[in-house]
Scaffold this active site. Structure first.
Site: not given
Ligand code: PHE
Length: 349
Positions: A36, A60, A72, A111, A142, A146, A233, A255-256
């Site tokens: 991030r 996760k 992270k 991220d 990715s 997602t 977001a 969103a996380n």
């Molecule tokens: N942003 C992704 C998440 O929070 C992080 C990620 C994506 C890590 C792809 C590794 C590979 O899940």
């Protein structure tokens, strides 16, 4: 007590910016989690974010059934600092140095604030990086995965609420039109959902128009009269105050760290609002990246694993109902069970 196995904080050699890598757990496998690159009032706020986000990554992966641990990385930019291309490169190389120093305990990925092109720069220094562009041998962006994973979670919830997994005709409020939010909004619009959207960036109103969506301001949208609110977001949108304002029947999004504090999950439960834990609904990106790059499965198989989030959410909602629990409790128990079934071992990529 520190819940984390290790936290590295370095002043970047080139950028002098604080580079934070939090490894929460390697009980299930070597740790992964995105990088991030974001603005914080104080770098210590970036540290707090890294600690919470890396712990969420552990859950996760555990709930997704992947043998990977949680980590992270955060680079805390001072408010208002813009990075030109050279300076951005310096920052990424500083991050790569810290990752390399961890010798495979942690691998990064994209991220908030970072992209596959950034992963390519990190990949010049260390192999411990996911989602490089496909022409460089990575699995690429990715965010579409997602978005697909969040759609799968929404289908499970829609079946609960309306008896069908189709989202056609359902009303949804998407908060945030970043890479994942836009992708998800497009998938929903294509299926005939009725959309309300927002973003802190007013330029995104163009996308809203394109989607035929209704635009609301960020502070109005949580109280929108819709079936499902979709946080896509930054975190902490769900507070005790906003939980009281909600008029929807479910909150499910990619969103996380959506909850400002864990007890907000109980408030939602008391209001009969289904909340799917963010770390379940947001797992599509990592599931795809790990499946493609580490397990080397076909694109079809990776897609099927992302779609299986629908079954995971189904099972969690069943368990929660059967046991009189919140989905958050059911998910954290599942994660805890999977984590405690491992023997302590040092895992590395
Ligand atoms: N942003 C992704 C998440 O929070 C992080 C990620 C994506 C890590 C792809 C590794 C590979 O899940």
């Amino acid at each position: 007590m520190l819940d984390h196995e290790q936290v590295a904080i370095h002043a970047g050699r080139r950028s002098r910016l604080p580079v934070i890598v939090a490894v929460h757990s390697t009980a299930l496998g070597p740790a992964a989690g995105g990088l991030r690159l974001w603005h914080y009032p104080d770098w210590r706020d970036g540290l707090t974010d890294a600690l919470r986000l890396s712990a969420a990554m552990t859950s996760k992966f555990a709930v997704a059934g992947l043998p990977i641990g949680g980590g992270k990385a955060v680079v805390a930019l001072p408010e208002g600092m813009e990075l030109d291309a050279d300076r951005r490169r310096d920052v990424l190389r500083d991050v790569a140095d810290v990752i390399a120093s961890l010798s495979g305990v942690y691998a990064t990925g994209p991220d908030v604030g970072t992209s596959p092109a950034d992963m390519a720069v990190i990949g010049e220094t260390t192999p411990h990086v996911f989602c490089k562009p496909t022409d460089l041998g990575g699995s690429g962006d990715s965010s579409p995965h997602t978005a697909q994973g969040a759609l799968a979670a929404l289908r499970a919830v829609s079946r609960r609420l309306h008896g069908t997994s189709s989202l056609g005709g359902r009303s949804l409020a998407v908060i945030g039109l970043g890479r994942v939010g836009v992708g998800l909004a497009r998938l929903l619009a294509a299926e005939g959902a009725v959309l309300t959207v927002t973003d802190i960036d007013l330029d995104k109103q163009k996308i809203s128009d394109e989607l035929g969506a209704v635009w609301r301001s960020p502070d109005e949208i949580l109280a929108a009269d819709v079936d499902i609110v979709v946080p896509a977001a930054l975190g902490s949108v769900l507070t005790s105050r906003t939980a009281a304002d909600l008029r929807c029947r479910a909150v499910v999004g990619p969103a996380n760290n959506q909850l400002a504090t864990p007890d907000v999950a109980d408030l939602l439960y008391q209001r009969d609002i289904i909340w799917v834990p963010d770390y379940v609904a947001s797992a599509g990106g990592v599931i795809n990246a790990i499946s493609a790059e580490l397990h080397r499965v076909s694109a079809d198989e990776a897609r099927a694993r992302v779609r299986a989030i629908e079954d995971t959410v189904d099972d969690l909602l069943d368990t929660a109902q059967r046991c009189g629990q919140t989905p958050a409790q059911a998910a954290s128990e599942l994660a805890r069970r999977r984590l405690s079934a491992t023997s302590p071992a040092k895992h590395r990529f």
